[in-house]
Motif scaffolding. Structure first.
Motif, PDB file in Angstrom:
ATOM      1  N   GLU A 149       0.832  -1.209   0.000  1.00 25.00           N
ATOM      2  CA  GLU A 149       0.000   0.000   0.000  1.00 25.00           C
ATOM      3  C   GLU A 149       0.868   1.261   0.000  1.00 25.00           C
ATOM      4  OE1 GLU A 149      -3.613   2.026   2.649  1.00 25.00           O
ATOM      5  OE2 GLU A 149      -2.868   0.018   3.104  1.00 25.00           O
ATOM      6  N   GLN A 150       1.986   1.218   0.775  1.00 24.50           N
ATOM      7  CA  GLN A 150       2.895   2.362   0.778  1.00 24.50           C
ATOM      8  C   GLN A 150       3.515   2.579  -0.603  1.00 24.50           C
ATOM      9  OE1 GLN A 150       5.783   1.657   3.838  1.00 24.50           O
ATOM     10  NE2 GLN A 150       4.410   2.288   5.500  1.00 24.50           N
ATOM     11  N   VAL A 151       3.914   1.478  -1.231  1.00 30.67           N
ATOM     12  CA  VAL A 151       4.559   1.576  -2.550  1.00 30.67           C
ATOM     13  C   VAL A 151       3.574   2.137  -3.577  1.00 30.67           C
ATOM     14  CG1 VAL A 151       5.598   0.256  -4.433  1.00 30.67           C
ATOM     15  CG2 VAL A 151       6.209  -0.251  -2.059  1.00 30.67           C
ATOM     16  N   MET A 152       2.357   1.605  -3.591  1.00 28.28           N
ATOM     17  CA  MET A 152       1.356   2.080  -4.550  1.00 28.28           C
ATOM     18  C   MET A 152       1.012   3.544  -4.296  1.00 28.28           C
ATOM     19  SD  MET A 152       0.952  -0.342  -6.625  1.00 28.28           S
ATOM     20  CE  MET A 152      -0.407   0.382  -7.532  1.00 28.28           C
ATOM     21  N   GLY A 153       0.957   3.939  -3.009  1.00 33.75           N
ATOM     22  CA  GLY A 153       0.687   5.333  -2.683  1.00 33.75           C
ATOM     23  C   GLY A 153       1.795   6.251  -3.152  1.00 33.75           C
ATOM     24  N   SER A 154       3.051   5.774  -3.046  1.00 37.98           N
ATOM     25  CA  SER A 154       4.174   6.607  -3.476  1.00 37.98           C
ATOM     26  C   SER A 154       4.167   6.833  -4.976  1.00 37.98           C
ATOM     27  CB  SER A 154       5.494   5.953  -3.049  1.00 37.98           C
ATOM     28  OG  SER A 154       5.713   4.746  -3.768  1.00 37.98           O
ATOM     29  N   LEU A 155       3.567   5.879  -5.739  1.00 38.94           N
ATOM     30  CA  LEU A 155       3.505   6.059  -7.188  1.00 38.94           C
ATOM     31  C   LEU A 155       2.572   7.202  -7.600  1.00 38.94           C
ATOM     32  CD1 LEU A 155       3.355   2.344  -8.428  1.00 38.94           C
ATOM     33  CD2 LEU A 155       5.358   3.828  -8.193  1.00 38.94           C
ATOM     34  N   GLU A 156       1.619   7.543  -6.713  1.00 42.40           N
ATOM     35  CA  GLU A 156       0.664   8.598  -7.036  1.00 42.40           C
ATOM     36  C   GLU A 156       1.212   9.980  -6.729  1.00 42.40           C
ATOM     37  OE1 GLU A 156      -2.104   7.971  -8.574  1.00 42.40           O
ATOM     38  OE2 GLU A 156      -1.737   5.814  -8.497  1.00 42.40           O
ATOM     39  N   VAL A 157       2.288  10.097  -5.986  1.00 40.93           N
ATOM     40  CA  VAL A 157       2.856  11.387  -5.603  1.00 40.93           C
ATOM     41  C   VAL A 157       3.552  11.996  -6.806  1.00 40.93           C
ATOM     42  CG1 VAL A 157       4.486  12.559  -4.058  1.00 40.93           C
ATOM     43  CG2 VAL A 157       3.135  10.623  -3.240  1.00 40.93           C
ATOM     44  N   GLN A 158       3.315  13.312  -7.017  1.00 39.86           N
ATOM     45  CA  GLN A 158       3.981  13.996  -8.119  1.00 39.86           C
ATOM     46  C   GLN A 158       5.479  13.943  -7.907  1.00 39.86           C
ATOM     47  OE1 GLN A 158       2.537  15.189 -10.829  1.00 39.86           O
ATOM     48  NE2 GLN A 158       0.507  14.593 -10.091  1.00 39.86           N
ATOM     49  N   TRP A 159       6.177  13.757  -9.014  1.00 37.67           N
ATOM     50  CA  TRP A 159       7.627  13.541  -8.884  1.00 37.67           C
ATOM     51  C   TRP A 159       8.317  14.757  -8.305  1.00 37.67           C
ATOM     52  CZ3 TRP A 159      11.309  16.446 -11.442  1.00 37.67           C
ATOM     53  CH2 TRP A 159      10.835  17.322 -12.411  1.00 37.67           C
ATOM     54  N   GLU A 160       7.802  15.986  -8.555  1.00 37.43           N
ATOM     55  CA  GLU A 160       8.493  17.158  -8.043  1.00 37.43           C
ATOM     56  C   GLU A 160       8.201  17.378  -6.567  1.00 37.43           C
ATOM     57  OE1 GLU A 160       4.673  18.621 -10.039  1.00 37.43           O
ATOM     58  OE2 GLU A 160       6.269  17.163 -10.367  1.00 37.43           O
ATOM     59  N   ASP A 161       7.180  16.644  -6.040  1.00 32.01           N
ATOM     60  CA  ASP A 161       6.823  16.820  -4.635  1.00 32.01           C
ATOM     61  C   ASP A 161       7.471  15.794  -3.713  1.00 32.01           C
ATOM     62  OD1 ASP A 161       5.244  18.931  -5.328  1.00 32.01           O
ATOM     63  OD2 ASP A 161       3.421  17.708  -5.535  1.00 32.01           O
ATOM     64  N   ARG A 162       8.185  14.862  -4.264  1.00 30.91           N
ATOM     65  CA  ARG A 162       8.722  13.788  -3.422  1.00 30.91           C
ATOM     66  C   ARG A 162       9.929  14.299  -2.639  1.00 30.91           C
ATOM     67  NH1 ARG A 162      11.005  10.644  -8.679  1.00 30.91           N
ATOM     68  NH2 ARG A 162      12.963  11.800  -8.890  1.00 30.91           N
ATOM     69  N   GLY A 163      10.097  13.764  -1.464  1.00 36.88           N
ATOM     70  CA  GLY A 163      11.266  14.134  -0.654  1.00 36.88           C
ATOM     71  C   GLY A 163      12.287  13.023  -0.641  1.00 36.88           C
ATOM     72  N   LEU A 164      13.499  13.300  -0.985  1.00 36.22           N
ATOM     73  CA  LEU A 164      14.547  12.295  -1.094  1.00 36.22           C
ATOM     74  C   LEU A 164      15.466  12.350   0.125  1.00 36.22           C
ATOM     75  CD1 LEU A 164      15.535  12.643  -4.843  1.00 36.22           C
ATOM     76  CD2 LEU A 164      13.968  11.022  -3.820  1.00 36.22           C
ATOM     77  N   ASP A 165      15.896  11.150   0.524  1.00 33.75           N
ATOM     78  CA  ASP A 165      16.924  11.074   1.551  1.00 33.75           C
ATOM     79  C   ASP A 165      18.283  11.309   0.914  1.00 33.75           C
ATOM     80  OD1 ASP A 165      14.967  10.495   3.362  1.00 33.75           O
ATOM     81  OD2 ASP A 165      15.164   8.315   3.083  1.00 33.75           O
ATOM     82  N   THR A 166      19.262  11.424   1.723  1.00 30.64           N
ATOM     83  CA  THR A 166      20.603  11.708   1.202  1.00 30.64           C
ATOM     84  C   THR A 166      21.170  10.561   0.417  1.00 30.64           C
ATOM     85  OG1 THR A 166      21.535  10.980   3.290  1.00 30.64           O
ATOM     86  CG2 THR A 166      21.081  13.324   3.050  1.00 30.64           C
ATOM     87  N   ASP A 167      20.672   9.366   0.621  1.00 24.73           N
ATOM     88  CA  ASP A 167      21.185   8.210  -0.104  1.00 24.73           C
ATOM     89  C   ASP A 167      20.410   7.918  -1.362  1.00 24.73           C
ATOM     90  OD1 ASP A 167      18.901   7.446   1.067  1.00 24.73           O
ATOM     91  OD2 ASP A 167      19.653   5.591   1.956  1.00 24.73           O
ATOM     92  N   GLY A 168      19.491   8.819  -1.688  1.00 26.23           N
ATOM     93  CA  GLY A 168      18.748   8.636  -2.933  1.00 26.23           C
ATOM     94  C   GLY A 168      17.493   7.858  -2.776  1.00 26.23           C
ATOM     95  N   GLU A 169      17.141   7.427  -1.577  1.00 22.43           N
ATOM     96  CA  GLU A 169      15.909   6.682  -1.348  1.00 22.43           C
ATOM     97  C   GLU A 169      14.892   7.592  -0.695  1.00 22.43           C
ATOM     98  OE1 GLU A 169      15.081   3.562  -2.112  1.00 22.43           O
ATOM     99  OE2 GLU A 169      16.992   3.174  -3.079  1.00 22.43           O
ATOM    100  N   ASP A 170      13.638   7.328  -0.928  1.00 28.03           N
ATOM    101  CA  ASP A 170      12.576   8.064  -0.250  1.00 28.03           C
ATOM    102  C   ASP A 170      12.129   7.263   0.949  1.00 28.03           C
ATOM    103  OD1 ASP A 170      11.251   6.019  -1.345  1.00 28.03           O
ATOM    104  OD2 ASP A 170       9.654   7.212  -2.263  1.00 28.03           O
ATOM    105  N   GLY A 171      11.029   7.693   1.557  1.00 27.21           N
ATOM    106  CA  GLY A 171      10.581   7.040   2.781  1.00 27.21           C
ATOM    107  C   GLY A 171      10.138   5.618   2.572  1.00 27.21           C
ATOM    108  N   THR A 172       9.759   5.230   1.347  1.00 28.73           N
ATOM    109  CA  THR A 172       9.261   3.884   1.084  1.00 28.73           C
ATOM    110  C   THR A 172      10.342   2.967   0.537  1.00 28.73           C
ATOM    111  OG1 THR A 172       8.610   4.480  -1.157  1.00 28.73           O
ATOM    112  CG2 THR A 172       6.996   4.825   0.583  1.00 28.73           C
TER     113      THR A 172
END
Length: 618
Positions: free
Chosen positions: A551-574
């Motif tokens: 569910e988290q993965v599918m939800g992350s696909l709906e987020v606009q790419w410019e709105d996503r927050g990236l960690d320093t290692d290139g991964e997001d929260g999911t």
């Protein structure tokens, strides 16, 4: 001339059409003019009709009343003309008055009594036909005397002829025209200015029915004013009292009567017209109202000019026009004020939009009220604000893009150096007969070469060759635990897909299946076609993805790419940045109909890459 007027009107029309307020003022002015004109015309026509109806009703009633009074008056004169005593005695006195003194005195006393009986008698005459003389009553020095005078025969006089032919033995003589008929030298010496009517009664013998005498009563003009006073009379109106023989007895304007008689007005005064007729004469149009007496057919006629009837309607129309003009002026002022109040915000909004279109992104429209214009102004301000935000974002993206290009140029040396180093290692291993190392190094080199190629979209066959080299490297890691099966339709080998798209799906299978278990995992790489999409699937029979995680993965696909927050290692929260990037690339290249679908259960995970039918990218 028409072209000249059009040429002169063009600047005015252009000036009016330049502003919305002018159009509104012109529109409401035209509406007001039409409404006021229509109401004025309708009220004028209604007042005209009402004025005519009122004139007909009131005048008809007056004429009927006065006509009956005149008829009663004539009946009284007729009764007065009949012998007031025994007819035999009076007839005897007429036969013997010349030789019998008592008979003569009898006649004189009769005439005196007759004269004194009414105050409207101007003179009384009694003509003895056999003797060719007449008695007449006269006033001399305040004394009433009866005189006798000889007189020529009256047999040729018109009034005598009419009395002789009348079944009532009487006739009327008019003095309205103030002239005597032909042969009038034989008539009585009567002053026509003081007399309006002569009434002549023929006295016959009872035995032989032969005419013996004529009693003539001359009525002074005072009686007409007394009787006619009940008829309202204004300037321009006329009044006529006409006998059944079309002879005028009371006329206020003799030239008008003569003209109307010559024009045939008297012929129109018949019972068939029901007491009113419209007639044009003397340069005017008249409403002629008349009353015909039932007994003998005397006509009381009153012509009224239509201009006088319509005078009240005309005055009301003039007043209505004046009030309408005043109302128009006030309305135009109010419409101008209200129109400007309405259009000023639109004008300001239009000015700010013009500034905005010319590049002034600090345009700001004033917002007042809660109407539609305020709604437009408010949303215009939001549009300007959003545009500024987008411009700033675009500006930042340009800066980031430039920095990325610089970094890519800097990093371009490293992959080529690494590729050359791998080639050197492969050559060294080949010389030492280490074939496994040679194969791995060659696959790694080709994989690296494929990754750094400039193409973003490739054919499916190229991506599958790359997947084969990539899985060969992974085979060295997992050995026989990793089984790979291909089920790819031959017709989809030329399908154009994003580069490294299948690798992203395969990497997800390795990460969430092979790395999680120690048993054998089969990875199936498939491609088939539906009515609307080309579907590429990567399926594994691993432990699957937990429902919450999926569910988290599918939800992350709906987020606009410019709105996503990236960690320093290139991964997001999911931890699914690769899948999100791939999903974004699909939508950017193929539109909103493209994207990723993930299905997972305890029996494994299926990831589908759905491309619109044909696989052509936008």
């Amino acid at each position: 001339m028409k072209k000249v007027w059009l040429k002169l009107a063009e600047p005015l029309l252009e000036r009016i059409s330049r502003r919305l307020a002018n159009k509104l003022i012109l529109l409401f002015t035209i509406i007001i003019i039409l409404v006021v004109s229509s109401l004025t015309y309708i009220s004028y026509r209604m007042l005209q009709r009402e004025s005519v109806d009122n004139s007909i009703a009131s005048t008809s009633n007056n004429l009927l009343l006065v006509g009956r009074n005149l008829e009663s008056y004539l009946s009284g004169i007729e009764q007065l003309s009949l012998p007031q005593i025994s007819y035999d005695e009076f007839n005897y006195a007429l036969l013997h008055e010349s030789e019998d003194y008592s008979s003569r005195m009898y006649v004189e006393d009769y005439l005196k009594n007759l004269y004194f009986s009414r105050n409207d008698l101007e003179s009384v005459y009694l003509y003895i036909i056999k003797e060719q003389k007449y008695y007449y009553v006269t006033k001399e020095n305040y004394n009433i005397t009866v005189r006798v005078s000889s007189h020529p025969p009256i047999t040729d006089l018109p009034w005598y002829q009419r009395a002789l032919a009348s079944p009532y033995n009487r006739s009327y003589q008019s003095f309205a025209e103030k002239r005597l008929a032909p042969g009038s030298s034989a008539d009585y010496p009567v002053n026509p200015d003081k007399v309006f009517m002569g009434y002549h009664r023929l006295i016959r013998s009872i035995v032989s029915r032969e005419p013996q005498a004529v009693l003539s009563l001359y009525l002074n003009s005072s009686v007409t004013g007394e009787i006619m006073k009940d008829i309202p009379f204004s300037s321009g109106e006329h009044l006529m009292y006409i006998s059944p023989d079309e002879e005028p007895f009371v006329v206020d304007d003799m030239p008008f009567f003569r003209e109307s008689r010559e024009a045939g007005l008297t012929e129109l005064l018949t019972p068939e017209h029901k007491g009113r007729v419209t007639w044009s004469g003397n340069g005017q149009k008249y409403l002629v109202i008349y009353d015909i007496s039932q007994k003998e057919g005397w006509k009381l006629v009153k012509p009224i000019p239509y201009t006088q009837i319509y005078e009240a309607a005309t005055t009301t129309r003039t007043l209505s026009v004046a009030l309408g003009l005043l109302f128009l002026i006030v309305s135009v002022v109010l419409v101008s004020v209200i129109s400007n109040r309405i259009t000023d915000p639109l004008k300001n909004l239009s000015l700010q939009m013009k500034r905005f279109s010319s590049g002034s992104f600090d345009a700001q429209a004033a917002v007042s009220g809660k109407d539609e214009i305020a709604y437009l102004s408010r949303h215009f301000n939001k549009m300007v604000e959003r545009t500024n935000e987008l411009i700033n974002e675009r500006y930042k993206m340009k800066i980031v893009e430039k920095n990325a290009v610089l970094k890519a140029l800097e990093a371009e040396i490293n992959p080529h150096f690494l590729y050359n180093a791998l080639q050197a290692i492969s050559t060294k291993a080949l010389k030492n007969h280490n074939d496994d190392i040679v194969e791995m190094v060659d696959n790694l080199a080709l994989t690296l070469r494929y990754c750094i190629s400039g193409k973003d979209v490739v054919q499916a066959r190229e991506e599958l060759r790359h997947i084969g080299r990539y899985l060969a490297l992974q085979q060295a890691r997992f050995g026989s635990r990793m089984q790979v099966v291909y089920d790819w339709e031959e017709g989809l080998m030329d399908l154009r897909i994003p580069k490294l798209s299948i690798q992203t799906l395969v990497e997800n299978c390795i990460k969430h299946a092979l790395e999680k278990v120690s048993t054998t995992v089969t990875i199936r790489i498939e491609a088939h076609v539906t009515d609307t999409h080309s579907i590429i699937s990567v399926v594994d029979d691993g432990p699957g993805i937990r429902a919450g995680r999926l569910e988290q993965v599918m939800g992350s696909l709906e987020v606009q790419w410019e709105d996503r927050g990236l960690d320093t290692d290139g991964e997001d929260g999911t931890g699914s940045i690769g899948l999100k990037n791939l999903n974004t690339r699909l939508k950017l290249l193929y539109g909103e109909q493209a994207g990723l679908m993930i299905h997972s259960s305890e029996q494994g995970t299926q990831m589908e890459m759905r491309l619109p039918r044909g696989g052509s990218h936008v």
